[in-house]
Design a protein around this motif. Structure first.
Motif: not given
Length: 249
Positions: A8-14, A79-81, A111-121, A171-176
């Motif tokens: 959750t703290l490093t999820a959104f750099a890229a 979030t995996c293509p 399997q969770i790779h990033n913060g958006i992934d976690l919110v989607l899950a 808030a993450t879901a709102q921003a995304a």
């Protein structure tokens, strides 16, 4: 620091780069044993097997006959293509031609790779269990737009990460822009916010991903198991012959 906090703290750099880098990486663990032909099993009266969903002890969502002789498990990131590619080019055949016969069950685990992934899950789990597979497929079908939208609003996403846990994912879901996406697919905002405000349930998804990946040697997505054997395959053209070898023919 727990795996959950790291995510959750490093999820959104890229977020798009993270999703791409974590895809693939399936490793062979053995061959699927050849078995006698498995006979079809009738679905419950008035249903097809693709209407039947159960939640496993691994918090995976089992589509089809829970007692099927052939059990397919997929570890996938939302979030995996590469996972999106299988969803678009293989899962429909798996469901219609194999799961619907009652001979094969299909369990999807995150399997969770990033913060958006976690919110989607968490959002694909919000509400009836029968919604999990269709919502996951909807995310994969529109993955580029979802990830591009999230990446363009990086500052708001970073700000969301600084909030207390019971506010962070709301808030993450709102921003995304995820409330609009899921609202168009039957999940109302009030219900979605309630699910995301339950920080313990979100944490459990991340913890399960970490624990199970270590336990089972899942190093990337998609990773598939057939009857407990991890297979070196991630496309339908590779997986279908293995199902037939396992008796679905």
């Amino acid at each position: 620091m727990t795996n959950f906090r790291k995510i959750t703290l490093t999820a959104f750099a890229a977020p798009l780069a993270l999703a791409l880098s974590a895809c693939g990486g399936t490793a062979a663990d053995g061959e699927v044993a050849e078995a006698a032909t498995v006979e079809p099993v009738a679905a419950p009266e008035g249903q097809e097997w693709t209407d039947v969903v159960n939640v496993s002890d691994y918090d995976g969502y089992i589509l089809g006959n829970p007692d099927a002789a052939i059990k397919v498990v997929e570890y996938a990131s939302l979030t995996c293509p590469a996972c999106a590619s299988f969803a678009m080019n293989g899962s429909e055949q798996l469901k219609s031609e194999y799961v619907n016969t009652g001979r094969v069950s299909y369990e999807l685990r995150n399997q969770i790779h990033n913060g958006i992934d976690l919110v989607l899950a968490r959002l694909v789990r919000c509400g009836p269990k029968e919604a999990f597979h269709p919502r996951s497929d909807a995310v994969w079908a529109d993955l580029n737009n979802i990830m591009n939208g999230a990446q363009q609003n990086g500052q708001a996403l970073q700000a969301a990460m600084e909030l207390p846990e019971d506010q962070r994912f709301v808030a993450t879901a709102q921003a995304a822009g995820l409330y609009e996406f899921f609202g168009a697919r039957g999940l109302g905002r009030d219900q979605a916010e309630q699910c995301l405000a339950d920080a313990a349930s979100v944490s459990a998804i991340a913890d399960n991903s970490n624990t199970q990946s270590q336990e089972l040697g899942v190093t990337g997505t998609p990773t598939f198991f057939i009857n407990g054997t991890k297979i070196d395959a991630n496309s339908w053209t590779q997986i279908e012959p293995m199902l037939q070898r396992a008796g679905a023919r």
